[in-house]
Design a protein around this motif. Structure first.
Motif, PDB file in Angstrom:
ATOM      1  N   GLY A  24     -25.768  27.696  35.749  1.00 21.83           N
ATOM      2  CA  GLY A  24     -25.783  27.491  37.356  1.00 21.83           C
ATOM      3  C   GLY A  24     -25.211  28.771  38.004  1.00 21.83           C
ATOM      4  O   GLY A  24     -25.616  29.945  37.689  1.00 21.83           O
ATOM      5  N   ASN A  25     -24.501  28.436  39.345  1.00 24.52           N
ATOM      6  CA  ASN A  25     -24.050  29.545  39.893  1.00 24.52           C
ATOM      7  C   ASN A  25     -22.994  30.519  39.270  1.00 24.52           C
ATOM      8  O   ASN A  25     -23.208  31.645  39.548  1.00 24.52           O
ATOM      9  N   ALA A  32     -25.571  32.880  37.536  1.00 26.17           N
ATOM     10  CA  ALA A  32     -26.351  33.548  38.481  1.00 26.17           C
ATOM     11  C   ALA A  32     -25.207  34.842  39.108  1.00 26.17           C
ATOM     12  O   ALA A  32     -25.748  35.885  39.311  1.00 26.17           O
ATOM     13  N   SER A  33     -23.962  34.396  39.352  1.00 28.76           N
ATOM     14  CA  SER A  33     -23.201  35.536  39.554  1.00 28.76           C
ATOM     15  C   SER A  33     -22.781  36.605  38.870  1.00 28.76           C
ATOM     16  O   SER A  33     -22.766  37.716  39.024  1.00 28.76           O
ATOM     17  N   ASN A  82     -30.026  35.275  43.488  1.00 26.56           N
ATOM     18  CA  ASN A  82     -29.379  34.671  44.433  1.00 26.56           C
ATOM     19  C   ASN A  82     -28.321  33.957  43.938  1.00 26.56           C
ATOM     20  O   ASN A  82     -28.275  33.077  42.835  1.00 26.56           O
ATOM     21  N   THR A  83     -27.300  34.134  44.371  1.00 30.03           N
ATOM     22  CA  THR A  83     -25.824  33.486  44.183  1.00 30.03           C
ATOM     23  C   THR A  83     -25.317  32.168  44.764  1.00 30.03           C
ATOM     24  O   THR A  83     -24.415  31.827  44.839  1.00 30.03           O
ATOM     25  N   GLU A  84     -26.310  31.799  45.887  1.00 34.77           N
ATOM     26  CA  GLU A  84     -26.002  30.745  46.548  1.00 34.77           C
ATOM     27  C   GLU A  84     -25.664  29.233  45.647  1.00 34.77           C
ATOM     28  O   GLU A  84     -26.290  29.489  44.539  1.00 34.77           O
ATOM     29  N   ALA A  85     -25.607  28.334  46.231  1.00 32.06           N
ATOM     30  CA  ALA A  85     -25.422  27.229  45.553  1.00 32.06           C
ATOM     31  C   ALA A  85     -26.388  26.434  45.104  1.00 32.06           C
ATOM     32  O   ALA A  85     -26.890  25.351  45.750  1.00 32.06           O
ATOM     33  N   ARG A  86     -27.463  27.214  44.670  1.00 39.06           N
ATOM     34  CA  ARG A  86     -28.683  26.614  44.394  1.00 39.06           C
ATOM     35  C   ARG A  86     -29.093  26.875  42.676  1.00 39.06           C
ATOM     36  O   ARG A  86     -28.647  27.752  42.316  1.00 39.06           O
ATOM     37  N   GLN A  87     -29.491  25.863  42.094  1.00 42.09           N
ATOM     38  CA  GLN A  87     -29.805  25.946  40.708  1.00 42.09           C
ATOM     39  C   GLN A  87     -31.006  26.595  40.245  1.00 42.09           C
ATOM     40  O   GLN A  87     -31.901  26.328  41.077  1.00 42.09           O
ATOM     41  N   VAL A  97     -35.755  28.768  42.050  1.00 42.15           N
ATOM     42  CA  VAL A  97     -34.771  28.031  42.180  1.00 42.15           C
ATOM     43  C   VAL A  97     -35.130  26.447  42.679  1.00 42.15           C
ATOM     44  O   VAL A  97     -36.215  26.393  43.217  1.00 42.15           O
TER      45      VAL A  97
END
Length: 498
Positions: free
Chosen positions: A252-253, A256-257, A268-273, A449
């Motif tokens: 997940g995040n 991504a981070s 993209n590091t927003e809270a989206r899987q 995503v």
């Protein structure tokens, strides 16, 4: 000696202020020397450096700022250095490095608090270094000789752009230079990404980004984003591999981070899987695919007028998956690659036979569908699936191509999208897909995503503004339908007495 040589000597004349090497002379890594040589060469007034987190960006910025303040490589009168960051607290981090490098230097005054300034007085007058937050109005009226835009990718839109504009315009008064130093932005639309992808004349770019579509713990590519590791600058190899393993496990995040910060990828590091983790998808890639068995589900994703269009072919009886993409040939794949920030990736896909081009500035729907049907000529088509939002165009194309078989219209919204995504993910987890090692599909999956509504329903979206997820969308349609076919009970004939 060149200016770059003077700067390198001046920086390496400083003393390390903290850490295990505190008290020893500063030693620049190879990539840091390369950046100085490029950013301070003739005809260059803007230098851009993108590298993974913890690679010594802030320390390098502070060293350049201090040596310029003290006149080690520029003897302009009343020099002015501006260090800017997203917030004042972030600017304070770089300012502390500057204050440590200055040490007990005579004729230096350090001001801390709401105003972060270092003033140096010599025969040519006062010279000022100040650290500010990314608010455009704070830089108006200045005349900087050196501007350092720290972590430019993290600056907010609007106010950050105002500050950048204010700083760059102030440089013209004193023939100054600007340095934009940051980890990678999460998407191609970010202002820092545009500097890297389409640098104007007089701009030097140095980007250390891991090769895309690889596992997070792939060391050779991880080293690309962390070039200082062999010279003991930044995180160690063991730490990076351990952090990568933890990120992969958490997914997940967190994953991504890690990709964004330590592999320096545009993720993209927003809270989206992600639609599916690439590590999970890799288990579905096989060297030898099973044969085409039984009926095939054909998923179509008709892109916008000038974007990618894709088709996916899934045989649920054997799990075989094939995907193809199409682009108009105007502009060329090389130009598209530059515009989309992917370099030669499109050309590589074409060389592998995964991406095709069609004459014109848009993909002709009827001719495209004709090529799709030719790809499975002689096969039994269970159904063709397409987005009902583009039903008119696709239906006309199918009729023009002479297709008279079943057609299933699906939506990419919360209702149909949630079911299709869930069935696709289940098929991946259960290893019911046998796909080739496709650069086209891997690239699409890395950009795909899922948005979630309050009830937990999912729908497909792009992870970056210029991402091309059409092959992934087509695969979701085809595989989800194949899973529905496999789960339906087989009807048995019943005997009846006459």
């Amino acid at each position: 000696m060149t200016m770059a040589g003077q700067i390198i000597d001046a920086v390496q004349g400083l003393t390390v202020p903290q850490g295990p090497l505190a008290g020893e002379p500063v030693t620049l890594a190879k990539f840091q020397r390369e950046f100085i040589e490029g950013a301070f060469s003739g005809g260059v007034n803007i230098g851009c450096l993108s590298v993974g987190r913890g690679a010594g960006k802030t320390a390098l910025s502070a060293a350049l700022a201090v040596t310029h303040l003290l006149g080690h490589w520029d003897d302009q009168a009343q020099r002015e250095i501006v260090i800017s960051a997203r917030t004042l607290d972030q600017a304070r981090t770089c300012f502390r490095f500057c204050a440590s490098f200055v040490g007990d230097c005579e004729d230096v005054t350090i001001r801390r608090g709401n105003v972060l300034e270092i003033e140096y007085q010599d025969a040519t007058g006062p010279h000022l270094l100040k650290a500010i937050a990314s608010q455009g109005k704070t830089a108006l009226g200045g005349s900087a000789t050196l501007a350092i835009l720290d972590e430019r990718a993290a600056w907010p839109e609007g106010r950050g752009d105002e500050l950048e504009s204010a700083l760059l315009t102030s440089l013209g008064k004193r023939d100054g230079r600007a340095l934009l130093i940051s980890t990678s932005a999460p998407d191609d639309g970010n202002a820092f990404s545009r500097w890297l992808d389409t640098p104007p004349r007089g701009c030097y770019v140095q980007e250390h980004r891991a090769a895309p579509d690889l596992a997070a713990d792939d060391w050779p590519s991880l080293l690309q984003a962390n070039p200082g590791v062999p010279e003991n600058i930044g995180p160690s190899k063991d730490w990076l591999l351990r952090a990568a393993a933890q990120a992969i496990e958490r997914g997940g995040n967190a994953l991504a981070s890690f990709r964004n910060l330590h592999r320096n990828e545009r993720v993209n590091t927003e809270a989206r899987q992600l639609l599916i983790e690439l590590e999970q998808w890799a288990a579905c890639e096989v060297d030898m695919q099973p044969s085409r068995q039984g009926p095939v589900c054909v998923g179509l994703d008709l892109g916008a007028s000038a974007s990618m269009t894709a088709a996916a072919f899934y045989w649920p009886d054997s799990g075989r998956l094939e995907t193809l993409g199409w682009f108009p040939d105007d502009p060329s794949l090389a130009v598209r690659g530059v515009n989309d920030g992917v370099g030669r990736r499109y050309q590589e896909m074409a060389d592998r036979g995964e991406l095709r081009t069609m004459t014109g500035r848009t993909v002709p729907v009827a001719l495209w569908i004709e090529q799709v049907l030719q790809h499975v000529a002689g096969e039994s088509i269970a159904t063709v699936l397409a987005d009902r939002f583009k039903q008119g165009e696709v239906q006309d194309g199918l009729q023009s191509a002479g297709y008279r078989g079943p057609v299933t219209w699906r939506g990419f919204g919360w209702r149909d999208g949630a079911e299709d995504i869930t069935r696709f993910q289940r098929a991946v987890y259960d290893r019911q897909i046998a796909a080739p090692k496709s650069l086209l599909l891997r690239a699409a999956l890395s950009d795909a995503v899922c948005l979630s509504d309050p009830a937990g329903n999912l729908k497909l979206a792009k992870g970056r503004s210029l991402g091309r997820i059409d092959p992934a969308a087509a695969a979701v349609l085809a595989i989800a339908e194949g899973q529905r076919m496999a789960s339906r009970p087989v009807s048995k004939a019943r005997m009846q007495w006459a």
